[in-house]
Write an enzyme that holds these catalytic residues in place. Structure first.
Site, mmCIF file in Angstrom:
data_model
loop_
_atom_site.group_PDB
_atom_site.id
_atom_site.type_symbol
_atom_site.label_atom_id
_atom_site.label_comp_id
_atom_site.label_asym_id
_atom_site.label_seq_id
_atom_site.Cartn_x
_atom_site.Cartn_y
_atom_site.Cartn_z
ATOM 1 N N THR A 119 -16.368 -106.245 -36.965
ATOM 2 C CA THR A 119 -16.510 -105.279 -38.051
ATOM 3 C C THR A 119 -17.770 -104.427 -37.891
ATOM 4 O OG1 THR A 119 -16.963 -105.102 -40.436
ATOM 5 C CG2 THR A 119 -17.618 -107.132 -39.389
ATOM 6 N N TYR A 143 -20.797 -111.656 -44.878
ATOM 7 C CA TYR A 143 -19.574 -111.294 -44.156
ATOM 8 C C TYR A 143 -19.906 -110.764 -42.758
ATOM 9 C CZ TYR A 143 -15.621 -108.473 -42.687
ATOM 10 O OH TYR A 143 -14.615 -107.911 -41.946
HETATM 11 N N1 UFG Z 1 -15.663 -96.961 -53.069
HETATM 12 C C1 UFG Z 1 -15.628 -96.324 -54.297
HETATM 13 N N2 UFG Z 1 -14.777 -96.806 -55.241
HETATM 14 C C2 UFG Z 1 -13.969 -97.894 -55.021
HETATM 15 C C3 UFG Z 1 -14.015 -98.529 -53.763
HETATM 16 C C4 UFG Z 1 -14.883 -98.027 -52.809
HETATM 17 O O1 UFG Z 1 -16.341 -95.347 -54.537
HETATM 18 O O2 UFG Z 1 -13.240 -98.288 -55.931
HETATM 19 C C5 UFG Z 1 -16.545 -96.407 -52.032
HETATM 20 C C6 UFG Z 1 -17.578 -97.376 -51.504
HETATM 21 O O3 UFG Z 1 -18.737 -97.358 -52.282
HETATM 22 C C7 UFG Z 1 -17.787 -96.837 -50.091
HETATM 23 C C8 UFG Z 1 -16.390 -96.331 -49.705
HETATM 24 O O4 UFG Z 1 -15.727 -96.080 -50.936
HETATM 25 O O5 UFG Z 1 -18.660 -95.758 -50.089
HETATM 26 C C9 UFG Z 1 -15.579 -97.324 -48.898
HETATM 27 O O6 UFG Z 1 -15.573 -98.580 -49.560
HETATM 28 P P1 UFG Z 1 -14.558 -99.742 -49.189
HETATM 29 O O7 UFG Z 1 -14.741 -100.832 -50.181
HETATM 30 O O8 UFG Z 1 -13.199 -99.169 -49.028
HETATM 31 O O9 UFG Z 1 -15.027 -100.217 -47.737
HETATM 32 P P2 UFG Z 1 -16.481 -100.628 -47.224
HETATM 33 O O10 UFG Z 1 -17.029 -99.455 -46.476
HETATM 34 O O11 UFG Z 1 -17.322 -101.200 -48.274
HETATM 35 O O12 UFG Z 1 -16.165 -101.835 -46.234
HETATM 36 C C10 UFG Z 1 -15.094 -101.799 -45.327
HETATM 37 C C11 UFG Z 1 -14.615 -103.220 -45.080
HETATM 38 C C12 UFG Z 1 -15.644 -104.002 -44.332
HETATM 39 C C13 UFG Z 1 -16.097 -103.269 -43.120
HETATM 40 C C14 UFG Z 1 -16.551 -101.894 -43.459
HETATM 41 C C15 UFG Z 1 -16.920 -101.163 -42.223
HETATM 42 O O13 UFG Z 1 -14.324 -103.856 -46.304
HETATM 43 O O14 UFG Z 1 -15.059 -105.215 -43.942
HETATM 44 O O15 UFG Z 1 -15.504 -101.210 -44.132
HETATM 45 O O16 UFG Z 1 -17.112 -99.818 -42.460
HETATM 46 F F1 UFG Z 1 -17.112 -103.927 -42.520
#
Ligand code: UFG
Length: 330
Positions: A119, A143
């Site tokens: 990841t 994680y």
């Molecule tokens: N976000 C929102 N609202 C939501 C969900 C997410 O604004 O309801 C934002 C987050 O703050 C972030 C972006 O959208 O800026 C992406 O968030 P995600 O939760 O979709 O994904 P993450 O980037 O937090 O994490 C994902 C995976 C991880 C991985 C990572 C690598 O969950 O396992 O991508 O980029 F490591």
């Protein structure tokens, strides 16, 4: 390959798409999944499903022998970042310790090739965007650390035993099989595109935007969204590389070298659905970096693989089609 591919977590979101990609490419597949977060119906019937935990060495070793397993694609694990903060030992058990057991089974049974779901969370807050594979890896949550520890085990195991590996560091995986055979069915998903298509199908009233004051062009977080079918195809391509060059291992970013902000993603969802989904602007979520984008020069150089569904609206359309299917099913 002269044997089968074992896919752990093959009943889950990304694993089920890898199973499809392998079967479509003519490989034979045996899935090992404990069905804690996966679904048996997500496993294509052309594959064999063994319902077991990957740390059950007796079952895994017997499966390797019975199915003449020559490669393992390892997707099984826990994936929710905030949960890893509140329950770190679950992540060190399900991701790190369970993979240690799986690797031992692989080594003892002489499986020569291993592909690992790593990841971008291994980078923590990246030192630069786009981030490169040899940039510092300083995870900011358990994680990411649980996956980085697995990368370390792989490196050491490959140095000591006749096994090579490819660790693929996934960026933000989204979308669904374009033929509608699988998609993200996870209950209680936290991922942005999944949440947005749930809102589009009436499963939620609105989408929260976590943070509007990041150092990005519009203030919302920027991510590199990769289509799950492209990612699955990259695994098949990586397998072919491992077989062709058995003495070499690889750690590769799996992303597109371009980022979209939360607002840009939600704009795309509005365009695709012809709706205006309500956005609730909120504070930052703990542990979110401003921007995370893959430098993908290494994967493009290592593999013949090329992105085919990297257009953001294509990703959203495929995610939406699957979400509508789930909604019909009830
Ligand atoms: N976000 C929102 N609202 C939501 C969900 C997410 O604004 O309801 C934002 C987050 O703050 C972030 C972006 O959208 O800026 C992406 O968030 P995600 O939760 O979709 O994904 P993450 O980037 O937090 O994490 C994902 C995976 C991880 C991985 C990572 C690598 O969950 O396992 O991508 O980029 F490591």
């Amino acid at each position: 390959l002269n044997g089968k591919v074992m896919v752990t977590g093959g009943a889950g979101y990304i694993g089920s798409h890898a199973v499809l990609a392998l079967l479509d490419a003519g490989y034979e597949v045996v899935v090992v999944d404990n069905l804690v977060t996966g679904f048996d119906w997500a496993v294509d019937p052309r594959a064999t499903l063994v319902t077991a935990a990957i740390e059950d060495e007796a079952v895994v070793r017997a499966t390797i022998r019975d199915h003449k397993v020559r490669a393992i694609m390892h997707f099984a694990g826990s994936v929710v970042v905030p949960e890893s903060v509140s329950d770190p030992l679950k992540y060190y058990r399900n991701n790190t310790a369970a993979t240690r057991s799986l690797l031992e089974s692989a080594v003892v049974e002489g499986v020569p090739h291993f592909i690992f779901s790593s990841t971008a969370a291994t980078y923590g807050t990246p030192v630069k965007v786009p981030v490169q594979e040899n940039d510092p890896t300083v995870p900011i949550n358990p994680y990411g650390m649980s996956k980085l520890m697995t990368e370390a085990m792989l490196r050491d195991v490959a140095a000591a035993h006749p096994i090579n590996y490819c660790a693929l560091r996934y960026f933000n995986v989204a979308g669904a099989d374009p033929q509608g055979r699988s998609g993200q069915s996870t209950v209680g998903a936290t991922h942005l595109i999944k949440i947005a298509v749930e809102a589009a199908t009436g499963k939620r009233a609105a989408v929260s935007v976590f943070g509007t004051d990041f150092d990005t062009p519009d203030g919302t977080g920027v991510r590199d969204y990769i289509h799950v079918s492209d990612l699955a195809a990259a695994h098949v391509s990586a397998l072919e590389l491992l077989v062709a060059e058995p003495s070499k291992s690889h750690t590769l970013n799996a992303g597109y070298n371009r980022g979209f902000s939360v607002n840009e993603v939600l704009d795309a969802v509005d365009r695709v659905t012809n709706m205006t989904i309500e956005r609730r602007y909120e504070g930052r979520r703990a542990g979110d970096p401003a921007a995370l984008v893959a430098d993908n020069a290494a994967i493009l150089a290592a593999l013949p693989w090329r992105p085919e569904r990297d257009d953001l609206e294509t990703i959203v359309k495929d995610a939406l089609a699957w979400e509508r299917k789930l909604a019909e099913r009830g």
